[in-house]
Design an enzyme around this catalytic site. Structure first.
Site, short mmCIF file in Angstrom:
data_model
loop_
_atom_site.label_atom_id
_atom_site.label_comp_id
_atom_site.label_asym_id
_atom_site.label_seq_id
_atom_site.Cartn_x
_atom_site.Cartn_y
_atom_site.Cartn_z
N SER A 1 39.21 -8.61 28.58
CA SER A 1 38.94 -7.27 29.09
C SER A 1 40.24 -6.63 29.53
O SER A 1 41.20 -7.31 29.92
CB SER A 1 37.99 -7.35 30.29
N TYR B 1 35.82 -11.00 38.33
CA TYR B 1 35.79 -10.66 36.91
C TYR B 1 37.19 -10.53 36.30
O TYR B 1 37.50 -11.16 35.29
CB TYR B 1 34.99 -9.37 36.70
#
Length: 260
Positions: free
Chosen positions: A134, A148
């Protein structure tokens, strides 16, 4: 090609891309009905597709998946580690078992699956490993979504190391680092309304575009790719800014999403 988290979003988009490119597919995720629907769609287009439902939050899942593939007599020449999710209620407000599941699904499972399947690829002199990380992994961590980004940072670094280790073996390793992408991801973590209000439409990319960029980067054996000029600029800016300014930048991001 074994694709985890293939039931929707970037995983399903990658399955469609690899099917068009002539790959046979093994699809895995928790939701068997969604997997079967996608398998039917791809098979109608001429692809050979196997469905092996699995929940990678279970510590035993990677080995079970490896054994299930072997039991079917299938060979895995490609691995897409795509399964993932996030919880943005904050570190202290998120149950420890959910945090542990995040780590297993997005960090432990990709490492274990690569370790299980990569030796066969090296032995055969051909393989593809695409780890879906990501843009968050290239930025400072965001308050409220504390785990995350760091998990994705690990996946990027691990991909880089494996890319170097397997250079010259015929096995390509790439980390795909998408920014905001139109998928179910933000519906699942409850931030759809907030992110839609906080960021304009031009910042969003389709899962199909992200999948095509990831496929092309892995085929050319790039160690990593961030789809979108703006996302690449943001990642570069965060990398070169002093920590104080970089943290202020992502702090503003968290405030726009009302997470801190």
């Amino acid at each position: 090609m074994l694709i985890t988290g293939a039931s929707a979003g970037i995983g399903a988009a990658l399955a469609r891309v690899y099917a068009v490119e002539g790959w046979d597919l093994i699809l895995t995720a928790r939701r068997e009905r969604a997997l079967q629907a996608l398998a039917g769609e791809l098979a109608a287009g001429g692809a050979t597709v196997a469905v092996v439902p699995e929940d990678l939050a279970d510590p035993a899942a990677p080995r079970r998946l490896f054994d299930a593939v072997a039991a079917r007599g299938l060979t895995v020449d490609g691995l897409v580690n795509n399964a993932g999710f996030s919880r943005t209620a904050g570190f202290l407000a998120t149950e420890p078992e959910v945090q542990a599941a995040m780590i297993r699904v997005m960090l432990t499972a990709p490492v274990e699956l690569a370790r299980l399947f990569a030796p066969g690829m090296v032995e055969r002199g051909y393989g593809r490993i695409l780890n879906v990380a990501s843009l968050a992994g290239r930025m400072p961590a965001t308050g409220g979504d504390t785990l995350y980004g760091p998990i994705k940072s690990f996946l990027i670094k691990a991909s880089q190391g494996l890319h170097l280790e397997l250079r010259g073996t015929g096995v390509h390793v790439t980390a795909l680092c998408p920014g905001y992408t139109l998928t179910e991801f933000h519906d699942a973590n409850g931030t759809r309304a907030e992110v839609s209000a906080a960021y304009p439409a031009w910042m969003w990319q389709t899962a199909e575009h992200v999948a095509r960029v990831g496929y092309a980067a892995c085929e050319t054996n790039r160690p990593g790719v961030t789809p979108g000029v703006m996302n690449t600029l943001l990642a570069g800016l965060a990398k070169h800014l002093p920590d104080r300014l970089a943290l202020a930048m992502v702090g503003g991001h968290a405030k726009r999403l009302k997470r801190i």
